[in-house]
Design a protein around this motif. Structure first.
Motif, PDB file in Angstrom:
ATOM      1  N   ILE A   1      -4.342 -15.718  -3.229  1.00 32.65           N
ATOM      2  CA  ILE A   1      -5.156 -16.620  -2.405  1.00 32.65           C
ATOM      3  C   ILE A   1      -6.342 -17.138  -3.214  1.00 32.65           C
TER       4      ILE A   1
ATOM      5  N   VAL B   1     -13.397 -21.110   8.192  1.00 35.60           N
ATOM      6  CA  VAL B   1     -12.951 -21.961   9.293  1.00 35.60           C
ATOM      7  C   VAL B   1     -11.702 -21.363   9.938  1.00 35.60           C
ATOM      8  N   THR B   2     -11.725 -21.234  11.261  1.00 45.02           N
ATOM      9  CA  THR B   2     -10.541 -20.762  11.990  1.00 45.02           C
ATOM     10  C   THR B   2      -9.985 -21.919  12.807  1.00 45.02           C
TER      11      THR B   2
ATOM     12  N   THR C   1      -0.215 -19.166   7.815  1.00 45.89           N
ATOM     13  CA  THR C   1      -1.211 -18.275   8.415  1.00 45.89           C
ATOM     14  C   THR C   1      -0.747 -16.821   8.549  1.00 45.89           C
ATOM     15  N   GLY C   2       0.354 -16.456   7.887  1.00 46.34           N
ATOM     16  CA  GLY C   2       0.778 -15.052   7.887  1.00 46.34           C
ATOM     17  C   GLY C   2       1.491 -14.625   9.162  1.00 46.34           C
TER      18      GLY C   2
ATOM     19  N   ASN D   1      -0.529  -4.330   7.587  1.00 46.59           N
ATOM     20  CA  ASN D   1      -1.045  -5.710   7.491  1.00 46.59           C
ATOM     21  C   ASN D   1      -2.558  -5.778   7.657  1.00 46.59           C
TER      22      ASN D   1
ATOM     23  N   GLU E   1      -6.017 -10.021   9.815  1.00 51.60           N
ATOM     24  CA  GLU E   1      -5.758 -11.428  10.136  1.00 51.60           C
ATOM     25  C   GLU E   1      -4.351 -11.671  10.669  1.00 51.60           C
ATOM     26  N   TYR E   2      -3.491 -10.647  10.615  1.00 54.36           N
ATOM     27  CA  TYR E   2      -2.091 -10.857  11.002  1.00 54.36           C
ATOM     28  C   TYR E   2      -1.917 -10.743  12.515  1.00 54.36           C
TER      29      TYR E   2
ATOM     30  N   ASP F   1      -2.019 -15.934  15.347  1.00 57.74           N
ATOM     31  CA  ASP F   1      -2.753 -17.060  15.935  1.00 57.74           C
ATOM     32  C   ASP F   1      -2.296 -18.400  15.350  1.00 57.74           C
ATOM     33  N   GLY F   2      -1.958 -18.398  14.064  1.00 53.46           N
ATOM     34  CA  GLY F   2      -1.465 -19.643  13.454  1.00 53.46           C
ATOM     35  C   GLY F   2      -0.124 -20.051  14.036  1.00 53.46           C
TER      36      GLY F   2
ATOM     37  N   HIS G   1       5.331  -3.812   9.025  1.00 56.08           N
ATOM     38  CA  HIS G   1       5.000  -4.320   7.691  1.00 56.08           C
ATOM     39  C   HIS G   1       5.197  -5.824   7.533  1.00 56.08           C
ATOM     40  N   TYR G   2       6.250  -6.364   8.153  1.00 56.49           N
ATOM     41  CA  TYR G   2       6.591  -7.758   7.831  1.00 56.49           C
ATOM     42  C   TYR G   2       7.447  -8.334   8.957  1.00 56.49           C
TER      43      TYR G   2
ATOM     44  N   GLY H   1       5.567 -19.526   4.076  1.00 58.24           N
ATOM     45  CA  GLY H   1       5.132 -18.134   3.921  1.00 58.24           C
ATOM     46  C   GLY H   1       5.592 -17.287   5.095  1.00 58.24           C
ATOM     47  N   GLU H   2       4.867 -16.212   5.351  1.00 66.19           N
ATOM     48  CA  GLU H   2       5.315 -15.284   6.401  1.00 66.19           C
ATOM     49  C   GLU H   2       5.263 -15.912   7.786  1.00 66.19           C
TER      50      GLU H   2
HETATM   51  C1  FAD Z   1       0.346  -3.959   1.966  1.00 63.20           C
HETATM   52  C2  FAD Z   1       1.354  -5.030   1.707  1.00 63.20           C
HETATM   53  C3  FAD Z   1       2.078  -5.002   0.538  1.00 63.20           C
HETATM   54  C4  FAD Z   1       3.012  -6.002   0.290  1.00 63.20           C
HETATM   55  N1  FAD Z   1       3.727  -5.961  -0.888  1.00 63.20           N
HETATM   56  C5  FAD Z   1       4.587  -6.957  -1.160  1.00 63.20           C
HETATM   57  C6  FAD Z   1       5.284  -6.977  -2.407  1.00 63.20           C
HETATM   58  O1  FAD Z   1       5.122  -6.093  -3.237  1.00 63.20           O
HETATM   59  N2  FAD Z   1       6.130  -8.006  -2.640  1.00 63.20           N
HETATM   60  C7  FAD Z   1       6.339  -9.012  -1.718  1.00 63.20           C
HETATM   61  O2  FAD Z   1       7.108  -9.923  -1.978  1.00 63.20           O
HETATM   62  N3  FAD Z   1       5.689  -9.003  -0.532  1.00 63.20           N
HETATM   63  C8  FAD Z   1       4.823  -8.008  -0.243  1.00 63.20           C
HETATM   64  N4  FAD Z   1       4.179  -8.021   0.985  1.00 63.20           N
HETATM   65  C9  FAD Z   1       4.377  -9.139   1.899  1.00 63.20           C
HETATM   66  C10 FAD Z   1       3.566 -10.325   1.423  1.00 63.20           C
HETATM   67  O3  FAD Z   1       2.371  -9.885   0.822  1.00 63.20           O
HETATM   68  C11 FAD Z   1       3.200 -11.263   2.567  1.00 63.20           C
HETATM   69  O4  FAD Z   1       4.348 -11.579   3.304  1.00 63.20           O
HETATM   70  C12 FAD Z   1       2.578 -12.515   1.990  1.00 63.20           C
HETATM   71  O5  FAD Z   1       1.371 -12.215   1.341  1.00 63.20           O
HETATM   72  C13 FAD Z   1       2.316 -13.547   3.062  1.00 63.20           C
HETATM   73  O6  FAD Z   1       1.631 -14.619   2.452  1.00 63.20           O
HETATM   74  P1  FAD Z   1       1.208 -15.887   3.307  1.00 63.20           P
HETATM   75  O7  FAD Z   1       0.610 -16.857   2.336  1.00 63.20           O
HETATM   76  O8  FAD Z   1       2.318 -16.331   4.161  1.00 63.20           O
HETATM   77  O9  FAD Z   1       0.083 -15.316   4.273  1.00 63.20           O
HETATM   78  P2  FAD Z   1      -1.325 -14.645   3.879  1.00 63.20           P
HETATM   79  O10 FAD Z   1      -1.418 -14.376   2.431  1.00 63.20           O
HETATM   80  O11 FAD Z   1      -1.580 -13.534   4.790  1.00 63.20           O
HETATM   81  O12 FAD Z   1      -2.347 -15.786   4.206  1.00 63.20           O
HETATM   82  C14 FAD Z   1      -2.568 -16.212   5.531  1.00 63.20           C
HETATM   83  C15 FAD Z   1      -3.949 -16.803   5.565  1.00 63.20           C
HETATM   84  O13 FAD Z   1      -4.090 -17.596   6.751  1.00 63.20           O
HETATM   85  C16 FAD Z   1      -5.381 -17.371   7.270  1.00 63.20           C
HETATM   86  N5  FAD Z   1      -5.354 -17.682   8.705  1.00 63.20           N
HETATM   87  C17 FAD Z   1      -4.682 -17.044   9.706  1.00 63.20           C
HETATM   88  N6  FAD Z   1      -4.891 -17.659  10.889  1.00 63.20           N
HETATM   89  C18 FAD Z   1      -5.719 -18.711  10.639  1.00 63.20           C
HETATM   90  C19 FAD Z   1      -6.299 -19.719  11.458  1.00 63.20           C
HETATM   91  N7  FAD Z   1      -6.070 -19.788  12.768  1.00 63.20           N
HETATM   92  N8  FAD Z   1      -7.132 -20.628  10.880  1.00 63.20           N
HETATM   93  C20 FAD Z   1      -7.384 -20.588   9.551  1.00 63.20           C
HETATM   94  N9  FAD Z   1      -6.840 -19.662   8.718  1.00 63.20           N
HETATM   95  C21 FAD Z   1      -6.017 -18.733   9.261  1.00 63.20           C
HETATM   96  C22 FAD Z   1      -5.669 -15.907   6.983  1.00 63.20           C
HETATM   97  O14 FAD Z   1      -7.042 -15.682   7.017  1.00 63.20           O
HETATM   98  C23 FAD Z   1      -5.060 -15.762   5.597  1.00 63.20           C
HETATM   99  O15 FAD Z   1      -5.999 -16.068   4.602  1.00 63.20           O
HETATM  100  C24 FAD Z   1       3.239  -7.022   1.238  1.00 63.20           C
HETATM  101  C25 FAD Z   1       2.500  -7.044   2.420  1.00 63.20           C
HETATM  102  C26 FAD Z   1       1.565  -6.060   2.665  1.00 63.20           C
HETATM  103  C27 FAD Z   1       0.782  -6.104   3.927  1.00 63.20           C
END
Ligand code: FAD
Length: 436
Positions: A2, A20-21, A57-58, A69, A72-73, A76-77, A211-212, A234-235
């Motif tokens: 990030i 910002v949310t 937004t995860g 997690n 933030e998980y 809401d997104g 976890h996911y 993403g997630e």
């Molecule tokens: C402990 C842990 C270990 C992991 N290890 C691995 C691994 O080894 N290999 C692998 O492939 N995966 C791993 N995963 C899974 C992977 O890390 C996640 O699936 C991935 O980081 C998700 O990324 P993302 O960009 O979709 O979401 P995120 O990186 O979570 O980003 C989401 C962002 O959206 C923001 N957000 C949420 N809602 C709002 C809103 N309403 N307004 C504004 N912003 C908002 C949040 O603040 C956050 O910054 C792991 C997960 C965890 C929890």
């Protein structure tokens, strides 16, 4: 990742709004044309005009009591899109990681087991031999999680008196202190800080933790949701590379690959188009909902109690093993929580009002929980991470299909969810049942 992304964006001259949310999406009747957000730093609402919106937004892990997690998980997104008409796909497929540290849920990576860590029950038995004789502790996450839950349910677990959680032990002592310090230094530090246990000396208390989410917003191969102008990656998204059971490491790959594809597609749609329309009535309605309804709202139910109750209901009814009865009981609990008067905010500070964002997150968690439960009750088979005790077999004849959940203003017995299904696209590889 990030922070690197943020640095790079700043370097390219892109505006990054950190504090910002986003609280609602705006539509011009045909497509998404912007978003309303709460600016925590300045304590005011912000309006973003947009010709394309990507949600990244995860997931939803915080809907369960114990999760690896971040805070933030909370879905809401995803719920912004769900409310705007986008479908959620395969929400019943929730991954539980077998080795979350008790009581915090912080992850003890598979690396600890890959380097020789073994799981022990209260009789000191290395029990994985009975569940996955060849792969043992390195069987897939769902298999190890089910084995641990079975051990705990059959009375061969330990109890953490303070939290009330059952657990088994992850023993790293046989790996040797030097190897643990060299290869698992992060794990050792976490264990010592959060449990006071040095894993080179004593086993760690672990159990499955949420976890996911394999499910998420239903998107096509370009990351587009069914709502015009709205993409997800993403997630938060379900592009469905993970099926019913993600393999470790694939999420990062998914984020990188579909982050790029989705970004490029959304940009292609946005570039060269005229300015986005601003639906003033929607902005005003949103301001009224948040400001009059929640910020100055009243109610006898504490939203933090509701959050705890959602987590407990999901942990009880939609954990590693599921039954129709348990899922319906959880559904009933979620429905009654939704009807309670928790949508109010006691803290009236304008800046950094986490009370306000927490209340909005609880609302999102309730909606996501309802969708997970509705899809899980309907899927009368076991597949990947979705293990039904009452339907233990995989049933390709009836269930080789994706679940879809749409928000419905009308309430049915499963809540505000309308179910649908879409076919699984099979290309080069024929699906086959996994055997151990
Ligand atoms: C402990 C842990 C270990 C992991 N290890 C691995 C691994 O080894 N290999 C692998 O492939 N995966 C791993 N995963 C899974 C992977 O890390 C996640 O699936 C991935 O980081 C998700 O990324 P993302 O960009 O979709 O979401 P995120 O990186 O979570 O980003 C989401 C962002 O959206 C923001 N957000 C949420 N809602 C709002 C809103 N309403 N307004 C504004 N912003 C908002 C949040 O603040 C956050 O910054 C792991 C997960 C965890 C929890």
């Amino acid at each position: 990742m990030i922070r690197t992304l943020q640095d790079h964006a700043v370097h390219l001259g892109i505006d990054v709004h950190m504090e910002v949310t986003v609280i609602a999406l705006l539509t011009d009747g045909n497509r998404v044309c912007g978003a309303v957000a709460y600016d925590r730093e300045h304590g005011r609402f912000r309006l973003f005009h947009a010709r394309a919106v990507i949600l990244a937004t995860g997931g939803v892990g915080r809907a369960f009591s114990v999760t690896s997690n971040s805070w933030e998980y909370t879905a809401d997104g995803q719920m912004l899109a769900y409310n705007a008409g986008a479908a959620l796909q395969d929400m019943e497929f929730v991954q539980f990681h077998p080795s979350g540290l008790i009581p915090s849920g912080i992850l003890i990576t598979e690396g600890a087991r890959a380097d020789g860590g073994v799981l022990l029950n209260r009789d000191g038995e290395r029990f994985m031999g009975r569940y996955a004789p060849e792969k043992l502790e390195l069987a897939s996450r769902d298999v190890v999680s089910r084995a641990i839950v079975t051990e705990m349910e059959e009375g061969r677990g330990f109890k953490d008196e303070a939290s009330g959680y059952d657990y088994v032990e992850l023993d790293l002592t046989k790996i040797g202190a030097e190897k643990v310090k060299a290869r698992l230094a992060g794990i050792r530090e976490i264990a010592m800080k959060f449990t006071g246990i040095d894993p080179v000396e004593r086993p760690l208390p672990v159990r499955p933790v949420c976890h996911y989410m394999m499910g998420g917003l239903d998107v096509d191969m370009d990351g587009a949701t069914g709502v015009k102008g709205l993409w997800a990656a993403g997630e938060a998204a379900c592009v469905s590379i993970n099926g019913a059971n993600r393999l470790g490491a694939n999420s990062t790959a998914e984020c990188l690959v579909w982050g790029r594809i989705t970004g490029a597609e959304a940009a292609r749609h946005a570039v060269g188009k005229g300015p986005a329309a601003i639906p003033k009535e929607q902005v005003m309605a949103e301001e009224k909902r948040i400001f009059d309804g929640i910020f100055h709202g009243r109610g006898g139910t504490n939203p933090y109690d509701v959050r705890d109750s959602v987590q407990r209901a999901m942990e009880k009814g939609a954990f590693v093993y599921r039954t129709r009865e348990g899922l319906l009981e959880a559904t009933k609990a979620i429905q009654s929580l939704r009807e309670s008067d928790y949508l109010h905010c006691d803290d009236h500070s304008k800046r950094y009002n986490t009370n306000l964002t927490n209340v909005l997150e609880v609302e999102a968690m309730l909606m996501a929980a309802e969708a997970i439960l509705r899809c899980a009750v309907a899927r009368t088979e076991s597949r990947g991470a979705h293990a039904r005790r009452d339907f233990p077999k995989r049933d390709d004849a009836n269930w080789l299909k994706h679940s879809l959940a749409f928000y419905s203003a009308e309430e049915t017995e499963g809540g505000h969810v309308r179910l649908g299904y879409s076919p699984v696209k099979i290309t080069r590889y024929q699906p086959a049942e996994r055997h151990y």
